[in-house]
Design an enzyme around this catalytic site. Sequence first.
Site, short mmCIF file in Angstrom:
data_model
loop_
_atom_site.label_atom_id
_atom_site.label_comp_id
_atom_site.label_asym_id
_atom_site.label_seq_id
_atom_site.Cartn_x
_atom_site.Cartn_y
_atom_site.Cartn_z
CB SER A 140 -0.96 -0.03 1.20
OG SER A 140 -1.89 1.02 1.12
CG ASP A 287 -2.53 3.95 -2.06
OD1 ASP A 287 -3.26 3.78 -3.06
OD2 ASP A 287 -2.66 3.27 -1.02
CG ASP A 289 -2.67 -0.60 -2.90
OD1 ASP A 289 -2.38 0.52 -2.45
OD2 ASP A 289 -3.41 -1.39 -2.30
CG ASP A 291 -5.95 0.85 -1.37
OD1 ASP A 291 -5.07 1.72 -1.37
OD2 ASP A 291 -6.01 -0.04 -0.51
#
Length: 551
Positions: A140, A287, A289, A291
């Site tokens: 993340s 960010d 990834d 999400d």
Amino acid sequence: MNEYKLWLEEENLDEELKKELQKMTESEIEDAFFKHLSFGTAGARQVMGPGINRFNIYTVKRLALGYAKYIKLISKSNNRSVAISYDNRINSRLFAYTCARVLAAEGIKTFITKELRPTPYLSYMVRHFNCDGGIMITASHNPKEYNGFKAYDHTGAQLVPTFANKLTKEIDKINNYFYIQERLSDLIVEIDETFDALYLSEVKKIELRDLKKPHKFVYSPLHGTGSTLMPKLMKDVGYKFYFNEKEMINDGAFPYTKSSNPEDLLAYENSLKIAKEIDAVAVLVTDPDADRLGLMVKHEGEYVFLNGNQTASLEAYYILSTLKEKNKLPKDGIIYMSNVTTPLLKYISKAFNVELKEVLTGFKYIGEQIEKTNKTYLFGAEESYGSLIKPFVRDKDAIQAVLFLSEMITYYLEKGLTLYDVLLHLYKEYATYSEQTFSITYKGIKGAKQIEKIMKHFRRKPLLIDGEVLSYYEDYVDGVKVKEGKKEKLDFDYANMIKFYYESGHEIILRPSGTEPKIKIYLYIKDENLDKANKKLTKIRKIIERIIKEI
């Protein structure tokens, strides 16, 4: 030290990892071997390197084998399958394909993206292919030294504790890291970029208004997965997006950004320069990834940073007010938020006569609730920049959020308002909160013990602040609400968290991070205007920091 010696003497150990082992200091050895890599709020996440408490090819294979055993345990299907994707981090692709080969050796089919793709895309794959679960290799927003393993259920949501505990039990049964089987097989099915159109077609359906799109936006994926989808999406919908080209390059070293976390102002530095040059109305940052979405908006000639709580409040208000205006607000509508998110959402929901349900920290709990109810989903959010507009996925979705915030900004500018103007309106209309989350890091074994000591202290001595009256507090370890010495049972599962409520409307929360070696303190300070609330927050933070320092 026994585990360290076993690794050092292992003939199959990767040579580079062996060299790293040999260079480690005593304290580094202790930290890398004092426990096995464990699951937290969002799966397993740790610094990469040798050791059982580090992220490396051997700990990944153990996680993958444990997950395979777990899938066999919970799925009665004869055609078990798992979706897999990964982000831009160093070794992410290697770890993802390793997982696929371990699952193939266990007879489990995998659908794996040929190239990196966002976390919400993985959630969509799970649902589209009717998989038994999913794996996302990502750390993340953590620093570049980290990597991680997110585990998903058949609905496309991350595993809640009931199932995460079953997974953990299967992982714990695996004692040997070095002889886990892998298999190249036709059970491994690669998913190419043609699948993008299916996911993006769902994203496009979230728009609430048909607007002219004259304004300029700047976007950065911070070297991450957002770059794989955002140009296609914005070309299709017509917003004028200017991409931070250097940060569009997928690179696990994050060479052009000082931070991979949208909550950190350093992450906006380069994109802000572009925004000023082209006179953009907003800077949007996802960010690695993709999400979570961070945001800066232009207001009175300056770019203003909006935190995750403010963004969530604005999103909820826009959804509810737009649906009401169009006479489409359902009577059975429901909004979800984690219980570390701003109280302002409660005021907004109440004003529109919409049910709001609080859940524990972690978007998996929102995913779980969506699956359990027949009520009409309207919105879900948590304070750390995570939101979900439409539940065709069951995790935070920053691809949706970028499109939706672009619509909101455009709509309000048509009305002569910036998003910050609208935020000030929400404060005036409903309640004014100054919001801040800060963390204190405690690394290693000693750090873990200190975090435990701090939490025990506040359980024994509730947080009393001069000039503030404590109404009650909630202890999620014991599952109780404590008011005037009397205890009531909470309707929440176990969580290592304490939440204090004050007569003034303040809410203060303490909880250890589930993904990093730190304790997090959430401050929601209410007052009649933002200036007073900000000053009070600064004062209260200093008091808390002093108390913690003395523990």
